[in-house]
Write a protein that holds these residues in place. Structure first.
Motif, short mmCIF file in Angstrom:
data_model
loop_
_atom_site.label_atom_id
_atom_site.label_comp_id
_atom_site.label_asym_id
_atom_site.label_seq_id
_atom_site.Cartn_x
_atom_site.Cartn_y
_atom_site.Cartn_z
N PHE A 154 0.82 -1.20 0.00
CA PHE A 154 0.00 0.00 0.00
C PHE A 154 0.86 1.26 0.00
O PHE A 154 1.82 1.38 0.76
CB PHE A 154 -0.92 0.02 1.22
CG PHE A 154 -1.82 1.22 1.26
CD1 PHE A 154 -2.95 1.28 0.47
CD2 PHE A 154 -1.52 2.29 2.08
CE1 PHE A 154 -3.78 2.40 0.49
CE2 PHE A 154 -2.34 3.41 2.12
CZ PHE A 154 -3.47 3.46 1.32
N LEU A 159 -5.32 6.99 -5.09
CA LEU A 159 -6.42 6.41 -4.32
C LEU A 159 -7.77 6.95 -4.77
O LEU A 159 -8.80 6.60 -4.20
CB LEU A 159 -6.21 6.69 -2.82
CG LEU A 159 -4.89 6.14 -2.25
CD1 LEU A 159 -4.83 6.40 -0.76
CD2 LEU A 159 -4.73 4.67 -2.55
N ASP A 199 -9.50 -2.39 -3.65
CA ASP A 199 -8.05 -2.47 -3.45
C ASP A 199 -7.44 -3.77 -3.96
O ASP A 199 -6.24 -3.84 -4.20
CB ASP A 199 -7.70 -2.32 -1.97
CG ASP A 199 -8.00 -0.93 -1.44
OD1 ASP A 199 -7.64 0.05 -2.12
OD2 ASP A 199 -8.61 -0.81 -0.36
#
Length: 334
Positions: A154, A159, A199
């Protein structure tokens, strides 16, 4: 503008994580002059300009007056079409980062603007310029099965878009270039883990040729993995994008005869000259700007990848509805 030997004046619009790399490479490419950068963050713009020995240009409307020939566009995806079309209409060639637009309609706007003005439009699918992919293109014949994994730890970037558009779209673009056939079936699953977007995602894609691809993308992994494996008749090819190498494993012709003692298997590491893919990508864009030849990854290729990414996202949403995945976004329950 495209005269042979003429230095091409380029600018970078948007110098976040991707854009600052564009500025670095443009500063080093022979035949290009980094004329300046544009960014809405004045402090960041000044810092990057000083770092790469160039100047801050106050806005995209000033680029034409600065005699800029071409631009790397690395702003958020939602702004690609608006800014890209303005640049193209101002007579400036554009390399726009992937995904090329926030929707297919906006992708079409970019393509139309480029065609109307006779401009070069290249899409930043940088992995197409990975030496392993270039080497694989030369040996692809009839691939029937792909296993693809693109996993990353991450990081707080990109995003604003789902992992399908941020990460998986690289491999969707490569698949489409290798198989070059319509998609006939697609199943997908994906969930948010850390952000309010998807994700981690997996898709099973079947093409009209009978080729099947399993594609997994994640930005919440504990390790970095960027690999593609595919199988053709009597051979297996493994690409490692990070190492920029390609291994070909195949059965030697005639080794499968009934009277043969056993299959003779050859392991060949194919030649793939190491190069930074971004440098190769920008070099190819520069060549298209100079010669006016269509780029390897043009607007049509970018649109195809975006369309397939949209289908993967639609599959993810359909799966979430079918299994009654309640809090699809973890942010909804905070």
């Amino acid at each position: 503008m495209s005269g042979k030997g003429k230095t091409i004046r380029v600018a970078v619009v948007g110098v976040g994580q991707f854009g600052r790399n564009h500025a670095r490479v443009w500063r080093e490419i022979e035949g290009a002059e980094l004329a300046g950068i544009v960014d809405t963050n004045a402090e960041r713009a000044g810092q990057i300009a000083a770092e790469h020995g160039t100047r801050v240009i106050p806005g995209i409307e000033a680029l034409a007056a600065e005699r800029v020939d071409a631009v790397s566009l690395a702003v958020p995806t939602r702004d690609h079409a608006r800014i890209g079309c303005a640049l193209l209409e101002a007579g400036i060639d554009v390399l726009v980062e992937k995904p090329m637009a926030a929707s297919l309609d906006e992708a079409d706007m970019l393509i139309t603007a480029a065609e109307r003005g006779g401009r070069i439009l290249q899409i930043g699918h940088v992995e197409r310029f990975n030496p392993a992919v270039t080497a694989a293109q030369a040996i692809v014949s009839r691939p029937m099965f792909f296993e693809v994994h693109r996993l990353g730890v991450f990081t707080p970037r990109s995003l604003d878009i789902d992992v399908v558009y941020d990460v998986m779209i690289h491999d969707l673009d490569i698949l489409l270039s290798f198989v070059n056939a319509p998609v006939t079936d697609l199943k997908a699953v994906g969930i948010p883990v850390i952000t309010g977007k998807v994700d981690i995602a997996h898709a099973r894609i079947e093409f009209s040729t009978g080729t099947v691809a399993n594609v997994t993308a994640s930005r919440v992994s504990t390790e970095q993995v960027r690999k593609m494996r595919f199988f053709q008749e009597h051979e297996y090819i493994s690409l490692d994008f990070a190492r920029q190498d390609i291994l070909r494993v195949r059965v030697q012709p005639g080794a499968l005869r009934p009277d043969a003692p056993g299959p003779k298997i050859e392991f060949d590491k194919l030649p793939a000259a190491p190069v930074e893919p971004l440098r190769a990508e920008l070099g190819a864009f520069l060549e298209s700007v100079r010669t006016r030849k269509p780029p390897l990854v043009d607007g049509a290729a970018g649109r195809r990848a975006l369309e397939l990414a949209d289908r993967v996202m639609a599959g993810i949403l359909e799966h979430a509805r079918r299994v009654k995945l309640g809090a699809f976004s973890p942010l909804e329950v905070l």
